[in-house]
Motif scaffolding. Structure first.
Motif, PDB file in Angstrom:
ATOM      1  N   HIS A 206       8.275 -11.850 -20.492  1.00  0.00           N
ATOM      2  CA  HIS A 206       8.616 -12.659 -22.094  1.00  0.00           C
ATOM      3  C   HIS A 206       8.255 -14.378 -22.387  1.00  0.00           C
ATOM      4  O   HIS A 206       8.535 -14.662 -21.818  1.00  0.00           O
ATOM      5  N   LEU A 207       7.547 -13.919 -23.474  1.00  0.00           N
ATOM      6  CA  LEU A 207       6.413 -15.468 -23.632  1.00  0.00           C
ATOM      7  C   LEU A 207       6.913 -15.931 -25.799  1.00  0.00           C
ATOM      8  O   LEU A 207       6.717 -14.982 -25.903  1.00  0.00           O
ATOM      9  N   PHE A 208       7.381 -16.637 -25.276  1.00  0.00           N
ATOM     10  CA  PHE A 208       7.601 -17.208 -26.771  1.00  0.00           C
ATOM     11  C   PHE A 208       6.133 -18.138 -27.390  1.00  0.00           C
ATOM     12  O   PHE A 208       6.414 -18.846 -27.980  1.00  0.00           O
ATOM     13  N   ARG A 209       5.408 -17.540 -26.816  1.00  0.00           N
ATOM     14  CA  ARG A 209       4.202 -18.640 -26.754  1.00  0.00           C
ATOM     15  C   ARG A 209       2.528 -17.737 -25.927  1.00  0.00           C
ATOM     16  O   ARG A 209       2.596 -17.930 -24.930  1.00  0.00           O
ATOM     17  N   ASP A 210       1.217 -18.285 -26.457  1.00  0.00           N
ATOM     18  CA  ASP A 210       0.462 -17.849 -25.488  1.00  0.00           C
ATOM     19  C   ASP A 210       0.017 -18.502 -24.689  1.00  0.00           C
ATOM     20  O   ASP A 210       0.173 -20.197 -25.132  1.00  0.00           O
ATOM     21  N   PRO A 211      -0.067 -17.935 -23.009  1.00  0.00           N
ATOM     22  CA  PRO A 211      -0.465 -19.360 -22.491  1.00  0.00           C
ATOM     23  C   PRO A 211      -1.948 -19.640 -22.743  1.00  0.00           C
ATOM     24  O   PRO A 211      -2.440 -19.387 -23.361  1.00  0.00           O
ATOM     25  N   VAL A 212      -2.081 -21.243 -22.057  1.00  0.00           N
ATOM     26  CA  VAL A 212      -2.955 -22.062 -22.486  1.00  0.00           C
ATOM     27  C   VAL A 212      -4.142 -22.960 -20.970  1.00  0.00           C
ATOM     28  O   VAL A 212      -2.827 -22.963 -20.568  1.00  0.00           O
ATOM     29  N   GLY A 213      -5.266 -22.374 -21.069  1.00  0.00           N
ATOM     30  CA  GLY A 213      -5.770 -22.413 -19.505  1.00  0.00           C
ATOM     31  C   GLY A 213      -5.724 -21.128 -18.869  1.00  0.00           C
ATOM     32  O   GLY A 213      -5.179 -19.911 -18.832  1.00  0.00           O
ATOM     33  N   ASP A 214      -6.399 -21.766 -17.830  1.00  0.00           N
ATOM     34  CA  ASP A 214      -6.521 -20.902 -16.878  1.00  0.00           C
ATOM     35  C   ASP A 214      -5.617 -20.884 -15.450  1.00  0.00           C
ATOM     36  O   ASP A 214      -5.615 -20.112 -14.548  1.00  0.00           O
ATOM     37  N   ALA A 215      -4.932 -21.917 -15.480  1.00  0.00           N
ATOM     38  CA  ALA A 215      -3.494 -21.741 -14.076  1.00  0.00           C
ATOM     39  C   ALA A 215      -2.752 -21.438 -14.778  1.00  0.00           C
ATOM     40  O   ALA A 215      -2.153 -21.567 -16.274  1.00  0.00           O
ATOM     41  N   LEU A 216      -1.299 -20.525 -14.465  1.00  0.00           N
ATOM     42  CA  LEU A 216      -0.284 -20.445 -14.056  1.00  0.00           C
ATOM     43  C   LEU A 216       0.786 -21.060 -13.367  1.00  0.00           C
ATOM     44  O   LEU A 216       0.665 -21.078 -12.308  1.00  0.00           O
ATOM     45  N   GLY A 217       1.793 -21.468 -14.224  1.00  0.00           N
ATOM     46  CA  GLY A 217       2.291 -22.144 -13.659  1.00  0.00           C
ATOM     47  C   GLY A 217       4.052 -21.389 -12.888  1.00  0.00           C
ATOM     48  O   GLY A 217       4.156 -20.912 -13.639  1.00  0.00           O
ATOM     49  N   PHE A 218       4.639 -21.985 -12.171  1.00  0.00           N
ATOM     50  CA  PHE A 218       5.676 -20.603 -11.618  1.00  0.00           C
ATOM     51  C   PHE A 218       6.958 -21.638 -11.100  1.00  0.00           C
ATOM     52  O   PHE A 218       7.011 -22.331 -10.233  1.00  0.00           O
ATOM     53  N   ASP A 219       8.266 -21.215 -11.508  1.00  0.00           N
ATOM     54  CA  ASP A 219       9.433 -22.299 -10.996  1.00  0.00           C
ATOM     55  C   ASP A 219      10.780 -20.974 -10.492  1.00  0.00           C
ATOM     56  O   ASP A 219      10.878 -20.652 -11.786  1.00  0.00           O
ATOM     57  N   THR A 220      10.393 -20.779  -9.592  1.00  0.00           N
ATOM     58  CA  THR A 220      10.754 -18.806  -9.605  1.00  0.00           C
ATOM     59  C   THR A 220      11.930 -19.140  -8.292  1.00  0.00           C
ATOM     60  O   THR A 220      12.287 -20.080  -7.196  1.00  0.00           O
ATOM     61  N   ARG A 221      13.565 -18.636  -8.288  1.00  0.00           N
ATOM     62  CA  ARG A 221      14.041 -18.298  -7.676  1.00  0.00           C
ATOM     63  C   ARG A 221      14.479 -16.477  -7.059  1.00  0.00           C
ATOM     64  O   ARG A 221      14.045 -15.536  -8.577  1.00  0.00           O
ATOM     65  N   VAL A 222      14.610 -16.569  -5.829  1.00  0.00           N
ATOM     66  CA  VAL A 222      14.372 -15.056  -5.451  1.00  0.00           C
ATOM     67  C   VAL A 222      16.316 -14.592  -4.787  1.00  0.00           C
ATOM     68  O   VAL A 222      16.709 -15.536  -4.286  1.00  0.00           O
ATOM     69  N   SER A 223      17.076 -13.684  -5.239  1.00  0.00           N
ATOM     70  CA  SER A 223      18.048 -13.374  -4.728  1.00  0.00           C
ATOM     71  C   SER A 223      18.069 -11.947  -3.993  1.00  0.00           C
ATOM     72  O   SER A 223      17.193 -11.367  -4.437  1.00  0.00           O
ATOM     73  N   THR A 224      18.941 -11.709  -3.150  1.00  0.00           N
ATOM     74  CA  THR A 224      18.905 -10.489  -2.022  1.00  0.00           C
ATOM     75  C   THR A 224      20.012  -9.985  -2.450  1.00  0.00           C
ATOM     76  O   THR A 224      21.176 -11.022  -2.228  1.00  0.00           O
ATOM     77  N   GLY A 225      20.967  -8.988  -2.832  1.00  0.00           N
ATOM     78  CA  GLY A 225      22.104  -7.951  -2.787  1.00  0.00           C
ATOM     79  C   GLY A 225      21.793  -8.262  -1.820  1.00  0.00           C
ATOM     80  O   GLY A 225      21.748  -7.747  -0.925  1.00  0.00           O
ATOM     81  N   PRO A 226      23.676  -7.419  -1.258  1.00  0.00           N
ATOM     82  CA  PRO A 226      24.409  -6.767   0.003  1.00  0.00           C
ATOM     83  C   PRO A 226      24.059  -5.325  -0.269  1.00  0.00           C
ATOM     84  O   PRO A 226      24.478  -4.754   0.977  1.00  0.00           O
ATOM     85  N   ASP A 227      23.147  -4.524  -1.173  1.00  0.00           N
ATOM     86  CA  ASP A 227      23.075  -2.878  -0.600  1.00  0.00           C
ATOM     87  C   ASP A 227      21.602  -1.825  -1.467  1.00  0.00           C
ATOM     88  O   ASP A 227      21.684  -2.074  -1.974  1.00  0.00           O
ATOM     89  N   GLY A 228      20.351  -3.698  -1.076  1.00  0.00           N
ATOM     90  CA  GLY A 228      19.848  -2.568  -0.940  1.00  0.00           C
ATOM     91  C   GLY A 228      18.673  -3.288  -2.570  1.00  0.00           C
ATOM     92  O   GLY A 228      17.756  -2.807  -2.327  1.00  0.00           O
ATOM     93  N   ALA A 229      19.183  -4.137  -3.297  1.00  0.00           N
ATOM     94  CA  ALA A 229      18.341  -4.879  -4.294  1.00  0.00           C
ATOM     95  C   ALA A 229      18.122  -5.954  -4.418  1.00  0.00           C
ATOM     96  O   ALA A 229      19.248  -6.973  -3.552  1.00  0.00           O
ATOM     97  N   GLY A 230      17.112  -7.089  -4.259  1.00  0.00           N
ATOM     98  CA  GLY A 230      16.826  -7.693  -5.035  1.00  0.00           C
ATOM     99  C   GLY A 230      16.420  -7.974  -6.481  1.00  0.00           C
ATOM    100  O   GLY A 230      15.736  -7.998  -6.929  1.00  0.00           O
ATOM    101  N   LEU A 231      16.037  -9.287  -6.936  1.00  0.00           N
ATOM    102  CA  LEU A 231      16.063 -10.179  -7.913  1.00  0.00           C
ATOM    103  C   LEU A 231      14.652 -11.164  -8.015  1.00  0.00           C
ATOM    104  O   LEU A 231      15.152 -12.419  -6.934  1.00  0.00           O
ATOM    105  N   THR A 232      14.023 -11.339  -7.903  1.00  0.00           N
ATOM    106  CA  THR A 232      13.033 -12.530  -8.439  1.00  0.00           C
ATOM    107  C   THR A 232      12.473 -12.816  -9.519  1.00  0.00           C
ATOM    108  O   THR A 232      11.822 -11.901 -10.222  1.00  0.00           O
ATOM    109  N   HIS A 233      13.775 -14.748  -9.866  1.00  0.00           N
ATOM    110  CA  HIS A 233      13.338 -14.872 -11.419  1.00  0.00           C
ATOM    111  C   HIS A 233      12.378 -15.829 -11.365  1.00  0.00           C
ATOM    112  O   HIS A 233      12.269 -17.211 -10.776  1.00  0.00           O
TER     113      HIS A 233
END
Length: 255
Positions: A206-233
């Motif tokens: 989801h983008l609330f404006r167009d990205p500027v420049g050639d580099a992209l920054g990330f602030d990432t959190r990874v979660s893993t559930g108890p029964d086979g699923a995970g999420l990278t946000h």
């Protein structure tokens, strides 16, 4: 050498920079995702001259892709003057392997009410260089340059860029940024990939404006559930600040 060479109006051949991290004989899905964003931008510009923005990109990964020529097709699902829903599909050997549904919105002046509650991350110059190829094989990861501050496995801020263009032709700001969207799933792993497999099945940006420049920054959190699923946000950033979010659902499979 770009990620893809154009073979025809609808066919593209991957170069060595596309080979994947889970299997180097297969394509990393990040460049094909960028390719579909590119053909959506091209289709939009061929049909209209008002430059609707790509505000949401929702990808479903239907299967793996060999290092072979792929074909794309685009259709408008919901046409409109200020809002459109466009679908792009990437095929190999007659089989659909990746589908993008993109919402496009018009541009209008909302500067008086603009703002975000997403936190800033340090600029790339303040982060140490980090080589993701120490964790992952494949030409795609080798093509990426990263700077990272990892708080702990599964939690990190980082910047990614690459000297490798998507194609030997101009592409728009979202397609350029989309070269990196899917890298998030492996940049602050909670487990060593040799111990646990955690490929993602989808990606939604989801983008609330167009990205500027050639580099992209990330602030990432990874979660893993108890029964086979995970999420990278991830909250994604450019040189001007936060741009939007990227989410990826994982199938988690201890080896």
């Amino acid at each position: 050498m770009p990620y893809f060479d154009r073979v025809s109006a609808t066919a593209f051949r991957p170069t060595e920079h596309v080979s994947g991290g889970w299997n180097t004989a297969e394509q990393h899905i990040a460049p094909p995702m960028a390719l579909l964003a590119h053909v959506v931008e091209q289709d939009r510009d061929a049909r209209r001259d008002d430059g609707l923005r790509l505000a949401r990109l929702s990808y479903d990964i239907l299967g793996t892709l060999p290092m072979d020529t792929v074909e794309v097709e685009v259709r408008t699902v919901r046409p409109g003057r200020t809002i459109e829903l466009v679908e792009a599909t990437l095929h190999h050997g007659g089989r659909a392997a990746l589908v993008l549904r993109a919402w496009l919105l018009d541009h209008r002046d909302t500067a008086a009410v603009s703002g975000t509650e997403f936190d800033a991350i340090p600029p790339a110059a303040e982060m140490p260089a980090w080589d993701p190829s120490t964790v992952w094989p494949g030409g795609y990861i080798a093509s990426a340059r990263a700077r990272r501050v990892q708080t702990r496995p599964g939690r990190a801020a980082y910047w990614v860029d690459s000297p490798v263009a998507l194609l030997d032709e101009p592409s728009g700001p979202v397609a350029r940024a989309a070269r990196f969207f899917d890298i998030a799933n492996g940049m602050t792993a909670r487990f060593a990939p040799g111990e646990v497999a955690y490929p993602n099945l989808d990606l939604t940006a989801h983008l609330f404006r167009d990205p500027v420049g050639d580099a992209l920054g990330f602030d990432t959190r990874v979660s893993t559930g108890p029964d086979g699923a995970g999420l990278t946000h991830s909250v994604i950033h450019d040189i001007q600040g936060p741009v939007g979010t990227v989410d990826q659902i994982q199938t988690v499979r201890p080896r």
